[in-house]
Design a protein around this motif. Structure first.
Motif, PDB file in Angstrom:
ATOM      1  N   PHE A   1       0.824  -1.206   0.000  1.00 42.34           N
ATOM      2  CA  PHE A   1       0.000   0.000   0.000  1.00 42.34           C
ATOM      3  C   PHE A   1       0.864   1.264   0.000  1.00 42.34           C
ATOM      4  O   PHE A   1       0.716   2.142  -0.862  1.00 42.34           O
ATOM      5  N   PHE A   2       1.781   1.359   0.962  1.00 43.07           N
ATOM      6  CA  PHE A   2       2.590   2.574   1.085  1.00 43.07           C
ATOM      7  C   PHE A   2       3.519   2.769  -0.112  1.00 43.07           C
ATOM      8  O   PHE A   2       3.685   3.892  -0.609  1.00 43.07           O
ATOM      9  N   SER A   3       4.124   1.694  -0.590  1.00 45.22           N
ATOM     10  CA  SER A   3       5.048   1.837  -1.717  1.00 45.22           C
ATOM     11  C   SER A   3       4.299   2.239  -2.988  1.00 45.22           C
ATOM     12  O   SER A   3       4.800   3.039  -3.791  1.00 45.22           O
ATOM     13  N   SER A   4       3.093   1.711  -3.177  1.00 48.31           N
ATOM     14  CA  SER A   4       2.302   2.080  -4.366  1.00 48.31           C
ATOM     15  C   SER A   4       1.942   3.552  -4.334  1.00 48.31           C
ATOM     16  O   SER A   4       2.033   4.257  -5.367  1.00 48.31           O
ATOM     17  N   ILE A   5       1.543   4.051  -3.179  1.00 45.49           N
ATOM     18  CA  ILE A   5       1.194   5.471  -3.065  1.00 45.49           C
ATOM     19  C   ILE A   5       2.431   6.348  -3.288  1.00 45.49           C
ATOM     20  O   ILE A   5       2.380   7.356  -4.002  1.00 45.49           O
ATOM     21  N   GLY A   6       3.547   5.943  -2.695  1.00 48.02           N
ATOM     22  CA  GLY A   6       4.767   6.724  -2.869  1.00 48.02           C
ATOM     23  C   GLY A   6       5.218   6.778  -4.307  1.00 48.02           C
ATOM     24  O   GLY A   6       5.570   7.853  -4.832  1.00 48.02           O
ATOM     25  N   LEU A   7       5.193   5.634  -4.970  1.00 49.71           N
ATOM     26  CA  LEU A   7       5.618   5.587  -6.368  1.00 49.71           C
ATOM     27  C   LEU A   7       4.673   6.367  -7.274  1.00 49.71           C
ATOM     28  O   LEU A   7       5.099   6.950  -8.280  1.00 49.71           O
ATOM     29  N   TYR A   8       3.388   6.417  -6.912  1.00 51.17           N
ATOM     30  CA  TYR A   8       2.406   7.097  -7.757  1.00 51.17           C
ATOM     31  C   TYR A   8       2.742   8.590  -7.892  1.00 51.17           C
ATOM     32  O   TYR A   8       2.516   9.195  -8.965  1.00 51.17           O
ATOM     33  N   PHE A   9       3.274   9.183  -6.850  1.00 49.83           N
ATOM     34  CA  PHE A   9       3.549  10.617  -6.906  1.00 49.83           C
ATOM     35  C   PHE A   9       4.819  10.922  -7.687  1.00 49.83           C
ATOM     36  O   PHE A   9       5.069  12.067  -8.050  1.00 49.83           O
ATOM     37  N   PHE A  10       5.614   9.888  -7.975  1.00 52.84           N
ATOM     38  CA  PHE A  10       6.760  10.061  -8.858  1.00 52.84           C
ATOM     39  C   PHE A  10       6.389   9.690 -10.292  1.00 52.84           C
ATOM     40  O   PHE A  10       6.898  10.270 -11.247  1.00 52.84           O
ATOM     41  N   GLU A  11       5.491   8.702 -10.410  1.00 48.79           N
ATOM     42  CA  GLU A  11       5.045   8.237 -11.728  1.00 48.79           C
ATOM     43  C   GLU A  11       3.552   7.927 -11.656  1.00 48.79           C
ATOM     44  O   GLU A  11       3.147   6.826 -11.291  1.00 48.79           O
ATOM     45  N   PRO A  12       2.682   8.902 -11.983  1.00 51.50           N
ATOM     46  CA  PRO A  12       1.233   8.722 -11.853  1.00 51.50           C
ATOM     47  C   PRO A  12       0.675   7.675 -12.820  1.00 51.50           C
ATOM     48  O   PRO A  12       0.075   7.992 -13.854  1.00 51.50           O
ATOM     49  N   ASN A  13       0.865   6.435 -12.474  1.00 50.77           N
ATOM     50  CA  ASN A  13       0.389   5.317 -13.289  1.00 50.77           C
ATOM     51  C   ASN A  13      -0.854   4.721 -12.643  1.00 50.77           C
ATOM     52  O   ASN A  13      -0.851   4.388 -11.453  1.00 50.77           O
TER      53      ASN A  13
END
Length: 532
Positions: A336-348
């Motif tokens: 959950f946390f890693s997906s949210i963090g990565l989304y703000f670098f790469e909005p996929n």
């Protein structure tokens, strides 16, 4: 195959022989250097029945070294293990003091001490010499004097026959009520005793297969089945009765906050994702809810971190995902946390999906964690995972409603949220009603049934009926003001928080001790029959 793998160590305890002298408890304390207030071997003074039909006996209790232990799989670090010879061991250096094993044990066998109590107010030289600092903040329990057994085997001694290789309680018993030996050896004394005498295993119905077997008959005293008069509901309401389980204190409000905040946070992420997939909200709203959910989830995890006894060892909780739902919860949180963090670098959009999957897994893990508390009858009921998941989804839709309608002055008649909230409220109400009505059948104690009974009217009124009416108004009446939904959501959230806090910190008495059968001796109808 090593020397111990062919053995199955266990004990027989003759209820008729035990005189309640407490020699075994003193021997245990001396052999294991336990601190004040900690007793691995206990002898309960049990009185059952009502005058004139009464009976008194002494019941020796402690870790049962179960063949199917419920404490082993729940341990998130692997600190609790089962050896090939069946003995349940503790690795104090690996334990984090989360107490998962303590609430999973239906025999009240485990203790966690967070400080260094002394017998005389100051630490004596003897206490300093025998101190076990490795036991502070971690789970501890009876080991069947594993060091004596292992050292005895190395010296060529026979555990159960040679006192120096036998657990201290058994070797010191003045009436020879406690016997130790190898149940896999048909010629051992314990095997011969269970082959020729009537016995019971405590809480056999729970499936742990405990390896302490209680002998309950002699040539002059036959066994009898337990009688309803032995332990009435009125008797089991007495918290001072020897057989009545005490309220667990291993998981306090800090642990409850993990389930409360975890349910709200993960439920919100799941619900917001479903709203997004169905086209009811935009991507910006989903991202906002994910941020709020991650903060709420973090608060819950921080609270549970505050609860554990060895905080710096917390990362070790990832070591047992093959069996521990606590370990699995951590991995779900990581997704959950890693997906949210990565989304703000790469909005996929795929990252939004993986965040929702992580949140859903986290919510389910929470349900299974509480259900794994086999030692707490209110937690181990089969529908507990369903209750926590359904409540989490209700909390999620309520928080999403507050966040969504806070920016909208009116509610569309076609809005997805009010009818969905109504369905979830009705489903949660059904689950709670089923839980409360079946409490006795599911083995919940009279003390906890009374607590559940007193909670139910408040939960139905404030957590179900009021929000159901308000959500109904929002759904059926066009152009309803948005504050109606916000108020409904707050009531539902309060109800959900209230029942979780109550079940985890108040209606949480440990499994009562019990005698599957009784020796037929006492007074009145319990008096021993004449034997020619």
């Amino acid at each position: 195959m090593n020397e111990t793998s062919q053995k199955r160590w266990g004990m027989t305890i003759d209820v008729n022989r035990c005189v309640g002298c407490q020699t075994c408890t003193v021997a245990c304390k001396h052999a294991n250097d336990t601190v004040p207030g900690v007793q691995w071997r206990k002898v309960l003074d049990v009185e059952v029945g009502e005058y004139p039909d009464v009976e008194r006996l002494f019941l020796v209790t402690g870790c049962q070294h179960c063949a199917e232990p419920s404490c082993v799989p729940v341990c998130p670090t692997g600190a609790t293990k089962q050896r090939d010879d069946g003995l349940i061991t503790m690795d104090y250096d690996l334990c984090i003091g989360c107490a998962s094993c303590a609430v999973a044990c239906p025999y009240q066998a485990r203790t966690i001490v967070h400080d260094k109590p002394t017998y005389f107010g100051v630490t004596t030289p003897q206490e300093t010499k025998v101190a076990h600092d490795e036991r502070i903040g971690v789970a501890q329990k009876c080991t069947f004097c594993i060091d004596r057994v292992d050292e005895g085997l190395e010296a060529g001694l026979n555990p159960g026959e040679d006192p120096l290789a036998t657990p201290a309680c058994a070797s010191s018993c003045i009436s020879q009520a406690i016997k130790f030996g190898d149940f896999n050896d048909p010629t051992s004394h314990v095997s011969e005793l269970v082959a020729t005498r009537d016995y019971f295993q405590m809480h056999e119905e729970l499936g742990n297969d405990p390896q302490i077997k209680y002998l309950i008959e002699t040539p002059a005293v036959p066994a009898r089945n337990s009688d309803p008069m032995d332990l009435s509901d009125e008797t089991l309401l007495d918290t001072e009765h020897a057989l009545v389980g005490k309220r667990q204190t291993f998981w306090d409000m800090r642990a409850a906050m993990n389930f409360i905040m975890g349910g709200i946070g993960s439920g919100s992420a799941v619900i917001a994702y479903l709203l997004w997939v169905s086209g009811n909200v935009d991507t910006q709203f989903l991202a906002t809810v994910n941020i709020v959910s991650s903060i709420i989830l973090s608060v819950g995890l921080f609270c549970v971190w505050l609860k554990i006894g060895r905080k710096l060892r917390a990362p070790l909780a990832i070591l047992r995902p093959q069996t521990s739902w606590m370990s699995r919860e951590i991995y779900a949180a990581g997704i959950f946390f890693s997906s949210i963090g990565l989304y703000f670098f790469e909005p996929n959009p795929l990252l939004l999906s993986s965040a929702a999957i992580g949140a859903g897994l986290f919510l389910y893990c929470q349900g299974r964690i509480l259900h794994s508390g086999k030692g707490i009858p209110t937690w181990r009921v089969s529908q507990m995972p369903s209750m926590l998941v359904a409540t989490g989804l209700l909390e999620g839709i309520c928080l999403s409603a507050v966040l969504y309608f806070g920016w909208n002055s009116e509610i569309s008649l076609t809005s997805f949220i009010p009818p969905s909230a109504m369905i979830l409220i009705l489903f949660n109400s059904f689950l709670w009603r089923r839980y409360a009505r079946n409490a006795k059948k599911w083995g919940i104690s009279p003390i906890d049934r009374n607590i559940i009974g007193s909670l139910s009217p408040k939960l139905y009124t404030f957590g179900h009926i009021i929000p159901l009416i308000l959500f109904g108004i929002a759904f059926f009446i066009p152009n309803t003001e948005s504050y109606i939904v916000c108020i409904a959501s707050l009531f539902a959230l309060i109800g959900s928080i209230f029942w979780k806090a109550t079940i985890i910190t108040r209606a949480c008495h440990m499994q009562n001790f019990a005698l599957g059968k009784m020796p037929h001796r006492g007074s009145g109808k319990f008096a021993a029959p004449n034997v020619n």
